[in-house]
Design an enzyme around this catalytic site. Structure first.
Site, mmCIF file in Angstrom:
data_model
loop_
_atom_site.group_PDB
_atom_site.id
_atom_site.type_symbol
_atom_site.label_atom_id
_atom_site.label_comp_id
_atom_site.label_asym_id
_atom_site.label_seq_id
_atom_site.Cartn_x
_atom_site.Cartn_y
_atom_site.Cartn_z
ATOM 1 N N CYS A 1 11.045 6.088 16.112
ATOM 2 C CA CYS A 1 10.441 6.897 15.043
ATOM 3 C C CYS A 1 10.075 8.304 15.506
ATOM 4 O O CYS A 1 9.834 9.178 14.692
ATOM 5 C CB CYS A 1 9.219 6.191 14.486
ATOM 6 S SG CYS A 1 9.676 4.648 13.707
ATOM 7 N N HIS B 1 5.271 11.270 10.525
ATOM 8 C CA HIS B 1 6.201 10.143 10.427
ATOM 9 C C HIS B 1 5.627 9.157 9.405
ATOM 10 O O HIS B 1 4.430 8.884 9.393
ATOM 11 C CB HIS B 1 6.341 9.478 11.793
ATOM 12 C CG HIS B 1 7.070 8.178 11.719
ATOM 13 N ND1 HIS B 1 8.308 8.058 11.137
ATOM 14 C CD2 HIS B 1 6.715 6.927 12.132
ATOM 15 C CE1 HIS B 1 8.691 6.799 11.197
ATOM 16 N NE2 HIS B 1 7.747 6.093 11.794
ATOM 17 N N ASN C 1 9.835 3.383 5.697
ATOM 18 C CA ASN C 1 10.022 3.936 7.041
ATOM 19 C C ASN C 1 11.520 4.015 7.350
ATOM 20 O O ASN C 1 12.163 2.986 7.554
ATOM 21 C CB ASN C 1 9.297 3.050 8.061
ATOM 22 C CG ASN C 1 9.371 3.580 9.475
ATOM 23 O OD1 ASN C 1 10.100 4.534 9.752
ATOM 24 N ND2 ASN C 1 8.628 2.969 10.374
HETATM 25 N N1 ACO Z 1 3.552 -9.771 2.591
HETATM 26 C C1 ACO Z 1 2.444 -10.542 2.571
HETATM 27 N N2 ACO Z 1 1.772 -10.860 3.686
HETATM 28 C C2 ACO Z 1 2.236 -10.392 4.854
HETATM 29 C C3 ACO Z 1 3.369 -9.583 4.937
HETATM 30 C C4 ACO Z 1 4.044 -9.273 3.739
HETATM 31 N N3 ACO Z 1 5.147 -8.510 3.706
HETATM 32 N N4 ACO Z 1 3.574 -9.264 6.221
HETATM 33 C C5 ACO Z 1 2.603 -9.826 6.927
HETATM 34 N N5 ACO Z 1 1.789 -10.535 6.104
HETATM 35 C C6 ACO Z 1 0.620 -11.315 6.454
HETATM 36 C C7 ACO Z 1 0.645 -11.761 7.874
HETATM 37 O O1 ACO Z 1 1.412 -12.947 8.016
HETATM 38 C C8 ACO Z 1 -0.823 -11.999 8.161
HETATM 39 O O2 ACO Z 1 -1.175 -13.232 7.635
HETATM 40 P P1 ACO Z 1 -2.059 -14.245 8.520
HETATM 41 O O3 ACO Z 1 -3.363 -13.512 8.744
HETATM 42 O O4 ACO Z 1 -2.156 -15.436 7.659
HETATM 43 O O5 ACO Z 1 -1.288 -14.433 9.793
HETATM 44 C C9 ACO Z 1 -1.506 -10.931 7.305
HETATM 45 O O6 ACO Z 1 -0.532 -10.503 6.335
HETATM 46 C C10 ACO Z 1 -1.963 -9.725 8.108
HETATM 47 O O7 ACO Z 1 -0.933 -9.349 8.999
HETATM 48 P P2 ACO Z 1 -1.102 -8.121 9.945
HETATM 49 O O8 ACO Z 1 0.116 -7.950 10.771
HETATM 50 O O9 ACO Z 1 -2.429 -8.203 10.639
HETATM 51 O O10 ACO Z 1 -1.194 -6.943 8.859
HETATM 52 P P3 ACO Z 1 -1.516 -5.456 9.108
HETATM 53 O O11 ACO Z 1 -2.687 -5.058 8.303
HETATM 54 O O12 ACO Z 1 -1.537 -5.103 10.565
HETATM 55 O O13 ACO Z 1 -0.233 -4.741 8.480
HETATM 56 C C11 ACO Z 1 1.803 -3.716 9.243
HETATM 57 C C12 ACO Z 1 1.042 -5.020 8.987
HETATM 58 C C13 ACO Z 1 1.989 -3.027 7.914
HETATM 59 C C14 ACO Z 1 3.148 -4.040 9.876
HETATM 60 C C15 ACO Z 1 0.971 -2.818 10.204
HETATM 61 O O14 ACO Z 1 0.576 -3.581 11.292
HETATM 62 C C16 ACO Z 1 1.710 -1.599 10.687
HETATM 63 O O15 ACO Z 1 1.905 -0.651 9.935
HETATM 64 N N6 ACO Z 1 2.054 -1.558 11.986
HETATM 65 C C17 ACO Z 1 2.607 -0.346 12.619
HETATM 66 C C18 ACO Z 1 4.003 -0.059 12.190
HETATM 67 C C19 ACO Z 1 4.480 1.171 12.945
HETATM 68 O O16 ACO Z 1 3.881 2.229 12.890
HETATM 69 N N7 ACO Z 1 5.549 1.026 13.713
HETATM 70 C C20 ACO Z 1 5.987 2.131 14.533
HETATM 71 C C21 ACO Z 1 7.097 2.835 13.920
HETATM 72 S S1 ACO Z 1 8.505 1.817 13.607
HETATM 73 C C22 ACO Z 1 9.719 2.243 14.782
HETATM 74 O O17 ACO Z 1 9.485 2.925 15.749
HETATM 75 C C23 ACO Z 1 11.104 1.684 14.578
#
Ligand code: ACO
Length: 333
Positions: A118, A258, A288
């Protein structure tokens, strides 16, 4: 003879997204998710998907560059260098930049790809600017493009809601004044590599029936851990470039972040002290697109920019990689 030093200016930008719109509603039919969860956790409402066989990232790049050449009235034969930031190259080799150069008729250019996930576009922009500043190249094209749908498992809810396909390209030329790329900070930390990666398909784990069975050709991400690193590092590096260049919040015209997650962007803006009116967002439309997000954002908001505007670009991504870049916009529309 001492060469006159020129800064590198962005003299044009063009983006491209495929026509197919994958909405949160459609994702609800594929995996156990909801529009409400996706919007509140990420800010994403829909993303674009490049449909059809034998269509790789080079197609996205070609569309971006064709539009850019037309817009800037540039003959492809004038291009000296093409740099393409991508983690979804058409193939491991040849480079996607070479494929794009061939398809657009840039017969006098050479090219290479940059893999920084990213942060790829910021890395590539900083790299491209060196060739202009050295006085050895006059027209450099920098592309950020990814076909993320090629490495997404649409049966697994965690990642499929986040990513989309798209890209953008800019033309870099020697600046005629003091506008252009002023400064940048690039960082990486390989110890975070395992938290966000494509496990197989490289020399470590070549494709095999086992890697396919284990779904190791799809993106792997420890979302909440990556989230914490992203929030801290993107905010830190944006603040650092402001301090280094003695920029106050009022001096910033726009933050071009980003687009991975609106909550990461909000935290960065808060640390910089810039209000929402200065934060450029299009995550709701495209999700993204990895290396594509920042040039797509520049393209979407190009009409807002005035010559001399101070822009801060900031990103965090797989690797880990992160970076910020300070530029003074070089033209009025
Ligand atoms: N729909 C419904 N529920 C979901 C989904 C979904 N699509 N995805 C995950 N959940 C659930 C999980 O299973 C979890 O449930 P559980 O508590 O029963 O296990 C709950 O939602 C919370 O999951 P988290 O992973 O803690 O959710 P979070 O608030 O962290 O959000 C996200 C997830 C959006 C992926 C976030 O962590 C994020 O944005 N991470 C960073 C992404 C990023 O910046 N990546 C870098 C760039 S990408 C690259 O370089 C290619």
């Amino acid at each position: 003879m001492i060469l006159k030093k020129h800064k590198a200016s962005i003299t044009g930008v063009h983006g491209y997204v495929p026509d197919y719109i994958l909405t949160n509603k459609e994702l609800e039919t594929l995996v156990d998710t909801s529009d409400e969860w996706i919007v509140t956790r990420t800010g994403i409402k829909e993303r674009r998907i490049l449909k059809g066989d034998m269509k790789g990232t080079s197609i996205l790049g070609v569309e971006c560059v064709k539009g850019l050449l037309e817009k800037t009235n540039t003959d492809p034969k004038e291009i000296d260098l093409i740099i393409c930031a991508t983690v979804t190259p058409d193939m491991l080799f040849p480079s996607t930049s070479n494929l794009i150069a061939d398809k657009i008729g840039a017969t006098n250019s050479y090219g290479f790809d940059i893999s920084a996930a990213c942060s790829g576009f910021i890395y590539a922009l900083a790299t491209g600017s060196q060739f202009i500043e050295a006085g050895t190249h006059n027209k450099v094209i920098v592309i950020g493009a990814d076909k993320m749908s090629s490495i997404i498992d649409y049966e697994e809810r965690k990642n499929c809601v986040l990513f989309g396909d798209g890209g953008g390209a800019v033309l870099l030329e020697p600046s005629e004044d003091e506008t252009g790329i002023q400064d940048y900070l690039l960082k990486s930390d390989g110890s975070g590599g395992d938290m966000l990666c494509l496990k197989a398909g490289g020399s470590l784990r070549p494709a095999s029936t086992e890697t396919i069975k284990n779904k190791e050709h799809y993106i792997y991400q420890e979302g909440s851990s990556v989230f914490k690193f992203a929030v801290t590092n993107m905010a830190d590096i944006s603040e650092e470039i402001m301090n280094k260049n003695k920029l106050k919040s009022d001096d910033i015209s726009y933050l071009v972040p980003h687009q991975a997650n609106k909550r990461i962007i909000d935290a960065t803006a808060k640390r910089m002290g810039v209000g929402p009116e200065k934060v450029l967002l299009n995550i709701e439309k495209y999700g993204n697109t990895t290396a594509g997000t920042i040039p797509l954002c520049l393209w979407d908001f190009e009409n807002k920019f005035k010559k001399g505007d101070n822009l801060i670009l900031a990103a965090f991504g797989g690797g880990f990689t992160w970076g910020s870049l300070y530029l003074k916009w070089s033209y009025n529309n």
